[in-house]
Design a protein around this motif. Sequence first.
Motif, PDB file in Angstrom:
ATOM      1  N   ASP A 166       0.827  -1.201   0.000  1.00 48.63           N
ATOM      2  CA  ASP A 166       0.000   0.000   0.000  1.00 48.63           C
ATOM      3  C   ASP A 166       0.865   1.256   0.000  1.00 48.63           C
ATOM      4  OD1 ASP A 166      -2.596   1.135  -0.008  1.00 48.63           O
ATOM      5  OD2 ASP A 166      -2.446   1.558   2.126  1.00 48.63           O
ATOM      6  N   LEU A 199       2.395   1.770  -3.497  1.00 48.27           N
ATOM      7  CA  LEU A 199       1.389   2.216  -4.463  1.00 48.27           C
ATOM      8  C   LEU A 199       1.047   3.691  -4.251  1.00 48.27           C
ATOM      9  CD1 LEU A 199      -0.931  -0.921  -4.448  1.00 48.27           C
ATOM     10  CD2 LEU A 199       0.490  -0.150  -6.351  1.00 48.27           C
ATOM     11  N   HIS A 200       0.925   4.116  -3.003  1.00 47.52           N
ATOM     12  CA  HIS A 200       0.639   5.528  -2.743  1.00 47.52           C
ATOM     13  C   HIS A 200       1.755   6.437  -3.262  1.00 47.52           C
ATOM     14  CE1 HIS A 200      -2.636   4.498   0.219  1.00 47.52           C
ATOM     15  NE2 HIS A 200      -3.112   5.595  -0.346  1.00 47.52           N
ATOM     16  N   ALA A 236       2.009   5.032  -7.745  1.00 49.46           N
ATOM     17  CA  ALA A 236       0.936   4.641  -8.654  1.00 49.46           C
ATOM     18  C   ALA A 236      -0.283   5.558  -8.485  1.00 49.46           C
ATOM     19  CB  ALA A 236       0.545   3.190  -8.420  1.00 49.46           C
ATOM     20  N   TYR A 237      -1.211   5.461  -9.414  1.00 50.38           N
ATOM     21  CA  TYR A 237      -2.464   6.213  -9.331  1.00 50.38           C
ATOM     22  C   TYR A 237      -3.549   5.433 -10.056  1.00 50.38           C
ATOM     23  CZ  TYR A 237      -1.818   7.585 -14.234  1.00 50.38           C
ATOM     24  OH  TYR A 237      -1.670   7.569 -15.599  1.00 50.38           O
ATOM     25  N   LEU A 238      -4.799   5.775  -9.770  1.00 53.85           N
ATOM     26  CA  LEU A 238      -5.932   5.203 -10.488  1.00 53.85           C
ATOM     27  C   LEU A 238      -6.415   6.203 -11.529  1.00 53.85           C
ATOM     28  CD1 LEU A 238      -7.998   3.603  -7.554  1.00 53.85           C
ATOM     29  CD2 LEU A 238      -6.618   2.413  -9.273  1.00 53.85           C
ATOM     30  N   CYS A 270      -5.147   0.882 -12.405  1.00 53.84           N
ATOM     31  CA  CYS A 270      -3.946   1.264 -11.670  1.00 53.84           C
ATOM     32  C   CYS A 270      -2.789   1.452 -12.647  1.00 53.84           C
ATOM     33  CB  CYS A 270      -3.603   0.191 -10.642  1.00 53.84           C
ATOM     34  SG  CYS A 270      -2.249   0.628  -9.533  1.00 53.84           S
ATOM     35  N   VAL A 303      -6.072  -4.227   0.035  1.00 53.95           N
ATOM     36  CA  VAL A 303      -5.236  -3.299  -0.743  1.00 53.95           C
ATOM     37  C   VAL A 303      -5.483  -3.481  -2.237  1.00 53.95           C
ATOM     38  CG1 VAL A 303      -2.877  -2.650  -1.334  1.00 53.95           C
ATOM     39  CG2 VAL A 303      -3.474  -3.112   1.050  1.00 53.95           C
ATOM     40  N   CYS A 304      -5.524  -4.727  -2.679  1.00 52.83           N
ATOM     41  CA  CYS A 304      -5.753  -4.981  -4.113  1.00 52.83           C
ATOM     42  C   CYS A 304      -7.118  -4.466  -4.549  1.00 52.83           C
ATOM     43  CB  CYS A 304      -5.623  -6.472  -4.407  1.00 52.83           C
ATOM     44  SG  CYS A 304      -3.931  -7.088  -4.334  1.00 52.83           S
ATOM     45  N   ARG A 340      -8.747  -1.871  -3.329  1.00 55.19           N
ATOM     46  CA  ARG A 340      -8.717  -0.407  -3.424  1.00 55.19           C
ATOM     47  C   ARG A 340      -7.942   0.069  -4.639  1.00 55.19           C
ATOM     48  NH1 ARG A 340      -5.818   1.913  -0.017  1.00 55.19           N
ATOM     49  NH2 ARG A 340      -5.229   0.312   1.486  1.00 55.19           N
ATOM     50  N   TRP A 341      -6.953  -0.712  -5.053  1.00 57.21           N
ATOM     51  CA  TRP A 341      -6.089  -0.282  -6.160  1.00 57.21           C
ATOM     52  C   TRP A 341      -6.405  -0.976  -7.494  1.00 57.21           C
ATOM     53  CZ3 TRP A 341      -2.812   3.760  -6.259  1.00 57.21           C
ATOM     54  CH2 TRP A 341      -2.496   4.357  -5.041  1.00 57.21           C
TER      55      TRP A 341
END
Length: 383
Positions: free
Chosen positions: A130, A133-134, A137-139, A145, A175-176, A178-179
Amino acid sequence: MLDSLVKFVRDQYRTNEFIPLHAPVFGGNEKRYVLETVESTFVSSVGAFVDRFERDMEAYTGSPRAVATVNGTAALHVALMLAGVKPGELVVTQPLTFVATCNAIAYCGAEPIFIDVDKHTLGLSPVALDHWLHMHAYLDNDGVCKLMGGDRVLRACLPMHTFGHPADLNGLVEVCGRWGLALVEDAAESLGSLYKGRHTGTLGCVGTLSFNGNKTITTGGGGMVLTNEALGARAKHITTTAKKPHAYEYVHDEVGYNYRLPNINAALGCAQLEQLDSFIAAKRILAGRYQTFFEGSQFQFVVEPAGCRSNYWLNAVVCEDLVQRDELLAFSNQAGVMTRPIWKLMSHLPTYSSSLKGDLTNALWLEERVVNLPSSVVPELQV
């Protein structure tokens, strides 16, 4: 201490001969079932034992669909394809794993991103995942992702249940979710291991098992894809050369793979699966004895995570440092008791050294300290 350890292991297996790390035990219907396949002449990719092995594995794991493959690596390749991994995309995984995990990612034309493990599970850390990714990465507007600074897609997350100990699946599922990452479980080593009452390999969208000669049960070679009905049907199709059903015509509607498990191997697997509960019971007794032996010593025995039941596929200890690890490895192997270090981190291998990675503090620490101990089923301990 090392003299005592060698004596302890020899006392468990009651032999002065060489003791391997993990050898198969054939004490059930293996010969009878294999002979049946020979007498039927259906020894290759079609036969009753393949269907039976898949149905028996569904019943054992609680998976809606199980599809047998020729080995665990093939199962991983197919699982990632089912999860939608495409060339050029990225798959998050752990650096502390067997190379097949990363090779399957490469087969898809994708690349791994290495994220640290938790010390208490030896598996991929949801907290580290997490955090990375923060930071990186971004959505996008469609909920996909992507890597910051570009348009590369992060498609899936591939944790591995190290030595049969379940990773923190609730954390990884959260976590997966949410991302927007597909969770694919590499449960090659954890047949019979439970995470909060559920079988490993059944909490993600796809999971895989291995039945290599050194696994808890073996088919000689072999693997299994665990998934839902729809993806299972797709897995069956592409692993059988993408051949459409027909009485005699050969019609293949896409690129397929000859990943089928031969019937003769499945026969061996059916007989082994009948004994799996007794194998695990014996392995857990042995693990308990190891744990008692190491109490109060300089070595820390690796135990199952809270809320889990591990199959204790390979018993392991954590040494104080690299020097102590190497002393243990040299002494035991010279004494005819096989031990081995944990794998070199995938991020240290030439093939994957340039891959993206996060802070790997825990993985690096474990790489220098973990040693596997003889873990074969002791027949006298079977219940």
